[in-house]
Design a protein around this motif. Sequence first.
Motif, PDB file in Angstrom:
ATOM      1  N   TRP A  42       0.804  -1.227   0.000  1.00  0.00           N
ATOM      2  CA  TRP A  42       0.000   0.000   0.000  1.00  0.00           C
ATOM      3  C   TRP A  42       0.841   1.282   0.000  1.00  0.00           C
ATOM      4  O   TRP A  42       0.419   2.305  -0.529  1.00  0.00           O
ATOM      5  CB  TRP A  42      -0.972   0.024   1.181  1.00  0.00           C
ATOM      6  N   CYS A  43       2.058   1.231   0.562  1.00  0.00           N
ATOM      7  CA  CYS A  43       2.806   2.487   0.720  1.00  0.00           C
ATOM      8  C   CYS A  43       3.534   2.929  -0.539  1.00  0.00           C
ATOM      9  O   CYS A  43       4.023   4.057  -0.596  1.00  0.00           O
ATOM     10  CB  CYS A  43       3.773   2.400   1.896  1.00  0.00           C
ATOM     11  N   GLU A  44       3.617   2.066  -1.557  1.00  0.00           N
ATOM     12  CA  GLU A  44       4.337   2.457  -2.770  1.00  0.00           C
ATOM     13  C   GLU A  44       3.647   3.594  -3.521  1.00  0.00           C
ATOM     14  O   GLU A  44       4.273   4.242  -4.352  1.00  0.00           O
ATOM     15  CB  GLU A  44       4.538   1.252  -3.683  1.00  0.00           C
ATOM     16  N   LYS A  45       2.368   3.836  -3.234  1.00  0.00           N
ATOM     17  CA  LYS A  45       1.680   4.959  -3.882  1.00  0.00           C
ATOM     18  C   LYS A  45       1.960   6.290  -3.179  1.00  0.00           C
ATOM     19  O   LYS A  45       1.723   7.354  -3.754  1.00  0.00           O
ATOM     20  CB  LYS A  45       0.170   4.719  -3.914  1.00  0.00           C
ATOM     21  N   ALA A  46       2.441   6.236  -1.959  1.00  0.00           N
ATOM     22  CA  ALA A  46       2.690   7.479  -1.217  1.00  0.00           C
ATOM     23  C   ALA A  46       3.795   8.278  -1.906  1.00  0.00           C
ATOM     24  O   ALA A  46       4.856   7.734  -2.210  1.00  0.00           O
ATOM     25  CB  ALA A  46       3.081   7.164   0.226  1.00  0.00           C
ATOM     26  N   PRO A  47       3.575   9.569  -2.144  1.00  0.00           N
ATOM     27  CA  PRO A  47       4.584  10.374  -2.844  1.00  0.00           C
ATOM     28  C   PRO A  47       5.785  10.755  -1.994  1.00  0.00           C
ATOM     29  O   PRO A  47       6.817  11.170  -2.522  1.00  0.00           O
ATOM     30  CB  PRO A  47       3.803  11.616  -3.259  1.00  0.00           C
ATOM     31  N   ILE A  58       3.622   9.704   3.691  1.00  0.00           N
ATOM     32  CA  ILE A  58       2.996  11.026   3.722  1.00  0.00           C
ATOM     33  C   ILE A  58       2.372  11.315   2.363  1.00  0.00           C
ATOM     34  O   ILE A  58       3.010  11.116   1.326  1.00  0.00           O
ATOM     35  CB  ILE A  58       4.031  12.128   4.051  1.00  0.00           C
ATOM     36  N   GLY A  59       1.142  11.809   2.368  1.00  0.00           N
ATOM     37  CA  GLY A  59       0.517  12.163   1.099  1.00  0.00           C
ATOM     38  C   GLY A  59      -0.947  12.501   1.259  1.00  0.00           C
ATOM     39  O   GLY A  59      -1.409  12.826   2.366  1.00  0.00           O
ATOM     40  N   TYR A  60      -1.682  12.396   0.157  1.00  0.00           N
ATOM     41  CA  TYR A  60      -3.114  12.683   0.158  1.00  0.00           C
ATOM     42  C   TYR A  60      -3.898  11.375   0.111  1.00  0.00           C
ATOM     43  O   TYR A  60      -3.458  10.398  -0.493  1.00  0.00           O
ATOM     44  CB  TYR A  60      -3.475  13.585  -1.021  1.00  0.00           C
ATOM     45  N   ARG A  61      -5.038  11.384   0.730  1.00  0.00           N
ATOM     46  CA  ARG A  61      -5.818  10.160   0.879  1.00  0.00           C
ATOM     47  C   ARG A  61      -6.475   9.730  -0.434  1.00  0.00           C
ATOM     48  O   ARG A  61      -7.029  10.544  -1.167  1.00  0.00           O
ATOM     49  CB  ARG A  61      -6.889  10.359   1.952  1.00  0.00           C
ATOM     50  N   GLY A  62      -6.404   8.425  -0.688  1.00  0.00           N
ATOM     51  CA  GLY A  62      -7.039   7.841  -1.860  1.00  0.00           C
ATOM     52  C   GLY A  62      -8.284   7.060  -1.475  1.00  0.00           C
ATOM     53  O   GLY A  62      -8.599   6.904  -0.292  1.00  0.00           O
ATOM     54  N   PRO A  63      -8.999   6.532  -2.454  1.00  0.00           N
ATOM     55  CA  PRO A  63     -10.226   5.774  -2.173  1.00  0.00           C
ATOM     56  C   PRO A  63      -9.910   4.412  -1.552  1.00  0.00           C
ATOM     57  O   PRO A  63      -8.862   3.813  -1.842  1.00  0.00           O
ATOM     58  CB  PRO A  63     -10.861   5.613  -3.554  1.00  0.00           C
ATOM     59  N   VAL A  64     -10.819   3.947  -0.726  1.00  0.00           N
ATOM     60  CA  VAL A  64     -10.654   2.638  -0.091  1.00  0.00           C
ATOM     61  C   VAL A  64     -10.503   1.550  -1.148  1.00  0.00           C
ATOM     62  O   VAL A  64      -9.705   0.620  -0.995  1.00  0.00           O
ATOM     63  CB  VAL A  64     -11.858   2.334   0.825  1.00  0.00           C
ATOM     64  N   GLU A  65     -11.258   1.669  -2.233  1.00  0.00           N
ATOM     65  CA  GLU A  65     -11.281   0.638  -3.265  1.00  0.00           C
ATOM     66  C   GLU A  65      -9.934   0.470  -3.969  1.00  0.00           C
ATOM     67  O   GLU A  65      -9.696  -0.541  -4.637  1.00  0.00           O
ATOM     68  CB  GLU A  65     -12.350   0.972  -4.310  1.00  0.00           C
ATOM     69  N   ALA A  66      -9.043   1.442  -3.818  1.00  0.00           N
ATOM     70  CA  ALA A  66      -7.731   1.356  -4.461  1.00  0.00           C
ATOM     71  C   ALA A  66      -6.783   0.428  -3.708  1.00  0.00           C
ATOM     72  O   ALA A  66      -5.740   0.053  -4.231  1.00  0.00           O
ATOM     73  CB  ALA A  66      -7.120   2.748  -4.579  1.00  0.00           C
ATOM     74  N   LEU A  67      -7.158   0.059  -2.488  1.00  0.00           N
ATOM     75  CA  LEU A  67      -6.320  -0.823  -1.680  1.00  0.00           C
ATOM     76  C   LEU A  67      -6.523  -2.279  -2.061  1.00  0.00           C
ATOM     77  O   LEU A  67      -7.607  -2.668  -2.522  1.00  0.00           O
ATOM     78  CB  LEU A  67      -6.672  -0.672  -0.195  1.00  0.00           C
ATOM     79  N   PRO A  68      -5.508  -3.130  -1.843  1.00  0.00           N
ATOM     80  CA  PRO A  68      -5.744  -4.568  -1.925  1.00  0.00           C
ATOM     81  C   PRO A  68      -6.891  -4.952  -1.000  1.00  0.00           C
ATOM     82  O   PRO A  68      -7.064  -4.357   0.078  1.00  0.00           O
ATOM     83  CB  PRO A  68      -4.417  -5.169  -1.456  1.00  0.00           C
ATOM     84  N   GLU A  69      -7.688  -5.921  -1.395  1.00  0.00           N
ATOM     85  CA  GLU A  69      -8.923  -6.249  -0.675  1.00  0.00           C
ATOM     86  C   GLU A  69      -8.693  -6.503   0.814  1.00  0.00           C
ATOM     87  O   GLU A  69      -9.500  -6.118   1.647  1.00  0.00           O
ATOM     88  CB  GLU A  69      -9.583  -7.467  -1.321  1.00  0.00           C
ATOM     89  N   ARG A  70      -7.581  -7.147   1.167  1.00  0.00           N
ATOM     90  CA  ARG A  70      -7.369  -7.502   2.572  1.00  0.00           C
ATOM     91  C   ARG A  70      -7.133  -6.291   3.474  1.00  0.00           C
ATOM     92  O   ARG A  70      -7.238  -6.400   4.691  1.00  0.00           O
ATOM     93  CB  ARG A  70      -6.207  -8.487   2.708  1.00  0.00           C
ATOM     94  N   PHE A  71      -6.845  -5.135   2.871  1.00  0.00           N
ATOM     95  CA  PHE A  71      -6.658  -3.929   3.666  1.00  0.00           C
ATOM     96  C   PHE A  71      -7.924  -3.080   3.743  1.00  0.00           C
ATOM     97  O   PHE A  71      -8.018  -2.187   4.595  1.00  0.00           O
ATOM     98  CB  PHE A  71      -5.531  -3.074   3.092  1.00  0.00           C
TER      99      PHE A  71
END
Length: 200
Positions: free
Chosen positions: A86-91, A162-175
């Motif tokens: 999940w953290c690889e999207k954080a800028p 650190i960054g801006y919040r994304g949609p829940v649906e963008a996470l892998p299902e288990r998260f």
Amino acid sequence: MTTSLPAEVESNRQPDHEINPQFLTRWSPRSFTKQEVTEDVLLSLFEAARWAPSGSNIQPWRFIVARTEEQLAKFHSFIAPANREWCEKAPVLALVISYTKASNGNTSPSHAFDAGAAWGYLALEANNQGLITHAMGGFDHNQARETLQIPEDYQTHAVIAIGYRGPVEALPERFQEREAPSTRRPVSELLFEGTFGQTL
């Protein structure tokens, strides 16, 4: 006053006593967008951390920040796979470290405590700025030290996304089901008076 809370916060967090709502609205989401955090906004977080209290005013905390693709790749190399999901999207990623020596050359008894206070200030200011943060202990400390060339008299503590919040649906299902503010144990369980175990 604890009023006008977002619905997701209000349904999960009710204070036992009146507090500023910033303490309730700050939590640790995992869904980030790739939106850039501008330098002036980013620096404001570390400005807040700068003013945290510390033993003898030594201010032992330091932050190593990654923002470019090359820098982020270095961080990704020592972050645990489950966190990388999940953290690889954080800028922005930042490693919190602290100088372990006191002014007399002995080991400082409060360096980690002080670094934790600085992280708390940073997290609250990030929330004030409309950002999200998530601190991770799941990383290879030795590899981080080697990769980032950290001297032996500094201790590694946590990696902060650190960054801006994304949609829940963008996470892998288990998260996804975990993407909500957590509750806390009541004050009565963490506060003693006079001696250990003696509740108010």
